[in-house]
Design a protein around this motif. Structure first.
Motif, mmCIF file in Angstrom:
data_model
loop_
_atom_site.group_PDB
_atom_site.id
_atom_site.type_symbol
_atom_site.label_atom_id
_atom_site.label_comp_id
_atom_site.label_asym_id
_atom_site.label_seq_id
_atom_site.Cartn_x
_atom_site.Cartn_y
_atom_site.Cartn_z
ATOM 1 N N LYS A 209 -36.182 32.313 6.939
ATOM 2 C CA LYS A 209 -36.062 33.716 6.512
ATOM 3 C C LYS A 209 -37.138 34.460 6.432
ATOM 4 C CE LYS A 209 -31.664 32.514 4.085
ATOM 5 N NZ LYS A 209 -31.595 31.010 4.366
ATOM 6 N N ALA A 210 -37.986 34.272 7.379
ATOM 7 C CA ALA A 210 -39.290 35.076 7.366
ATOM 8 C C ALA A 210 -39.440 36.028 8.354
ATOM 9 C CB ALA A 210 -40.416 33.771 7.601
ATOM 10 N N ASP A 211 -40.347 36.734 8.162
ATOM 11 C CA ASP A 211 -40.691 37.773 9.249
ATOM 12 C C ASP A 211 -41.024 37.151 10.667
ATOM 13 O OD1 ASP A 211 -41.430 40.134 10.673
ATOM 14 O OD2 ASP A 211 -42.874 40.875 9.154
ATOM 15 N N ARG A 212 -40.362 37.644 11.688
ATOM 16 C CA ARG A 212 -40.701 36.875 13.016
ATOM 17 C C ARG A 212 -42.048 37.511 13.405
ATOM 18 N NH1 ARG A 212 -42.608 35.583 16.847
ATOM 19 N NH2 ARG A 212 -41.694 34.938 18.895
ATOM 20 N N LYS A 213 -42.514 38.745 13.287
ATOM 21 C CA LYS A 213 -43.914 38.884 13.626
ATOM 22 C C LYS A 213 -44.901 38.128 12.833
ATOM 23 C CE LYS A 213 -47.049 42.799 13.802
ATOM 24 N NZ LYS A 213 -48.146 42.254 12.988
ATOM 25 N N ARG A 214 -45.894 37.291 13.553
ATOM 26 C CA ARG A 214 -46.808 36.443 13.046
ATOM 27 C C ARG A 214 -48.071 37.277 12.828
ATOM 28 N NH1 ARG A 214 -42.742 33.864 12.550
ATOM 29 N NH2 ARG A 214 -42.630 31.574 12.849
ATOM 30 N N PRO A 215 -48.692 37.337 11.769
ATOM 31 C CA PRO A 215 -49.964 37.868 11.406
ATOM 32 C C PRO A 215 -51.209 37.273 12.392
ATOM 33 C CG PRO A 215 -49.719 36.099 9.790
ATOM 34 C CD PRO A 215 -48.263 36.355 10.674
ATOM 35 N N THR A 216 -51.888 38.032 12.719
ATOM 36 C CA THR A 216 -53.161 37.729 13.286
ATOM 37 C C THR A 216 -54.209 37.039 12.348
ATOM 38 O OG1 THR A 216 -54.244 39.591 13.069
ATOM 39 C CG2 THR A 216 -53.140 39.711 14.912
ATOM 40 N N ILE A 217 -55.135 36.132 12.666
ATOM 41 C CA ILE A 217 -56.138 35.442 12.191
ATOM 42 C C ILE A 217 -56.838 36.490 11.291
ATOM 43 C CG2 ILE A 217 -58.034 34.103 12.253
ATOM 44 C CD1 ILE A 217 -57.043 32.692 14.679
ATOM 45 N N PRO A 218 -57.519 37.576 11.573
ATOM 46 C CA PRO A 218 -57.844 38.686 10.650
ATOM 47 C C PRO A 218 -57.089 39.206 9.713
ATOM 48 C CG PRO A 218 -58.586 39.226 13.078
ATOM 49 C CD PRO A 218 -57.348 38.039 13.153
ATOM 50 N N GLU A 219 -55.873 39.359 10.025
ATOM 51 C CA GLU A 219 -54.670 39.872 8.836
ATOM 52 C C GLU A 219 -54.581 38.840 8.103
ATOM 53 O OE1 GLU A 219 -51.975 42.769 11.711
ATOM 54 O OE2 GLU A 219 -51.447 40.417 11.691
ATOM 55 N N THR A 220 -54.743 37.584 8.384
ATOM 56 C CA THR A 220 -54.477 36.343 7.464
ATOM 57 C C THR A 220 -55.607 36.118 6.623
ATOM 58 O OG1 THR A 220 -53.345 35.059 8.996
ATOM 59 C CG2 THR A 220 -54.277 33.951 7.394
ATOM 60 N N ILE A 221 -56.796 36.461 7.103
ATOM 61 C CA ILE A 221 -58.005 36.433 6.527
ATOM 62 C C ILE A 221 -57.971 37.509 5.384
ATOM 63 C CG2 ILE A 221 -60.761 36.799 6.432
ATOM 64 C CD1 ILE A 221 -60.633 35.082 9.036
ATOM 65 N N ALA A 222 -57.664 38.886 5.758
ATOM 66 C CA ALA A 222 -57.783 39.845 4.707
ATOM 67 C C ALA A 222 -56.552 39.663 3.693
ATOM 68 C CB ALA A 222 -57.222 41.118 5.510
ATOM 69 N N TYR A 223 -55.590 39.085 4.039
ATOM 70 C CA TYR A 223 -54.570 38.820 2.907
ATOM 71 C C TYR A 223 -54.967 38.005 1.889
ATOM 72 C CZ TYR A 223 -49.642 38.106 1.407
ATOM 73 O OH TYR A 223 -48.545 38.051 0.621
ATOM 74 N N TYR A 224 -55.569 36.926 2.292
ATOM 75 C CA TYR A 224 -55.931 35.655 1.263
ATOM 76 C C TYR A 224 -57.298 36.327 0.827
ATOM 77 C CZ TYR A 224 -52.815 32.105 2.522
ATOM 78 O OH TYR A 224 -51.968 31.158 2.453
ATOM 79 N N ARG A 225 -58.234 37.215 1.393
ATOM 80 C CA ARG A 225 -59.374 37.810 0.623
ATOM 81 C C ARG A 225 -59.023 38.782 -0.487
ATOM 82 N NH1 ARG A 225 -64.364 37.592 1.602
ATOM 83 N NH2 ARG A 225 -64.213 36.948 3.693
ATOM 84 N N GLU A 226 -57.759 39.505 -0.270
ATOM 85 C CA GLU A 226 -57.388 40.285 -1.251
ATOM 86 C C GLU A 226 -57.050 39.599 -2.539
ATOM 87 O OE1 GLU A 226 -53.716 43.792 -1.734
ATOM 88 O OE2 GLU A 226 -54.295 42.867 0.344
ATOM 89 N N ARG A 227 -56.401 38.314 -2.209
ATOM 90 C CA ARG A 227 -55.929 37.604 -3.452
ATOM 91 C C ARG A 227 -56.861 36.747 -3.819
ATOM 92 N NH1 ARG A 227 -52.618 39.816 -0.356
ATOM 93 N NH2 ARG A 227 -50.479 40.631 -1.056
ATOM 94 N N ASN A 228 -58.076 36.580 -3.636
ATOM 95 C CA ASN A 228 -59.256 35.517 -3.873
ATOM 96 C C ASN A 228 -58.783 34.356 -3.732
ATOM 97 O OD1 ASN A 228 -61.632 35.159 -4.740
ATOM 98 N ND2 ASN A 228 -61.295 35.229 -6.742
ATOM 99 N N ILE A 229 -58.143 33.982 -2.749
ATOM 100 C CA ILE A 229 -57.598 32.558 -2.413
ATOM 101 C C ILE A 229 -58.324 32.078 -1.322
ATOM 102 C CG2 ILE A 229 -55.717 30.897 -1.834
ATOM 103 C CD1 ILE A 229 -53.957 33.060 -3.231
ATOM 104 N N ALA A 230 -59.069 31.026 -1.414
ATOM 105 C CA ALA A 230 -59.799 30.248 -0.249
ATOM 106 C C ALA A 230 -58.667 29.588 0.543
ATOM 107 C CB ALA A 230 -61.018 29.347 -0.448
#
Length: 290
Positions: free
Chosen positions: A41-62
């Protein structure tokens, strides 16, 4: 710059790169993405690698970032390990590059593994027996394992049911038998210098993973792929007791988002003193960050 564990709130050891920065989505893989999005039940659009990095950086998760090389097992074009490694090097304060090499590539795969470790900073490897149509202990994979063991690196092995292929005719041709954790036990014996991370709660073979992690000092479990609210009760029981130093936080991004996993984990019954071990401290040790 490298990851400073004191500066991040958590370490997610199970993050997928599913969209290349250079190549279009593989049409064969697209069919599996369609089915997996329905299953999770997830979004079909897959994030790019830069989008993934930005998402984790915003949440301060390595996080550990990898693709899955199933070119021989599924006939799908992989995202290059070098692409993952190169972009991770630009964000080394938060991204830990892992590589994936289809076991069918044998000695040629071992050459790639060595180059990735020695010249491109790769810190671990990812195997998916179901997608790769490979028994984890098949000798064709041993040249690759030998390289990993030489550098005492961790390797993540998919275990249990697979969302990939679920609901497709014939499961998309994928064989669940290669997700049985005990198939990895021989490899853990043969390569004591490798660190084995059994991915997911391993259902319907959950107890096998728990037994292996209890029995072998080089076997660990990442709790990705399921919301903690659905974990089999014995996972919580062992995480709180005998295996509190063996359990690792993993989300299975992008199909499960890390903050949702963390929120569910807080309500799942982990003891207060155990949750920090799972979220970060155990990974620091397993990944050699401390």
């Amino acid at each position: 710059m490298t990851i400073d564990p004191a500066k991040v709130v958590a370490i997610d050891v199970h993050v997928h790169a599913e969209v290349s920065c250079h190549d279009p989505e593989d049409p064969v893989m697209a069919k599996f993405f369609d089915a997996a999005s329905t299953y999770f039940k997830a979004d079909r659009k897959r994030p790019t690698i830069p989008e993934t990095i930005a998402y984790y950086r915003e949440r301060n998760i390595a996080f550990c970032l990898f693709t899955v090389d199933a070119e021989c097992g599924m006939g799908t074009k992989r995202i290059s390990n070098y692409e993952v490694a190169d972009i991770a090097a630009e964000h080394a304060d938060i991204v830990i590059p892992f590589a994936s090499i289809d076991p069918h590539k044998g000695k040629l795969g071992a050459r790639e593994a060595r180059d990735l470790v020695e010249n491109h900073g790769v810190k671990g490897f990812k195997f998916h027996g179901i997608a790769q149509n490979a028994h984890p202990a098949d000798r064709m994979a041993y040249p690759i394992y030998e390289v990993i063991a030489e550098y005492k690196l961790p390797a993540i092995f998919h275990t249990g049911h697979s969302g990939m292929g679920t609901g497709m005719p014939g499961g998309g041709g994928l064989r669940l038998k290669y997700g049985q954790p005990m198939l990895i036990d021989d490899v853990a014996v043969d390569f004591p210098d490798m660190k084995f991370i059994l991915a997911h709660p391993s259902w319907p073979w959950t107890d096998e993973s728990l037994s292996m992690a209890l029995h072998k000092d080089n076997v660990f479990i990442d709790l990705s792929g399921w919301s903690p609210k659905y974990f089999p009760k014995q996972v919580i029981q062992y995480a709180n007791t005998q295996l509190k130093h063996k359990m690792l936080f993993g989300s299975d991004w992008p199909l499960i988002r890390p903050e949702k996993w963390i929120d569910a984990a807080r309500e799942a019954g982990f003891r207060d003193e155990v949750l920090p071990l799972i979220m970060k401290d155990n990974a620091v040790r397993v990944l050699g960050l401390g």
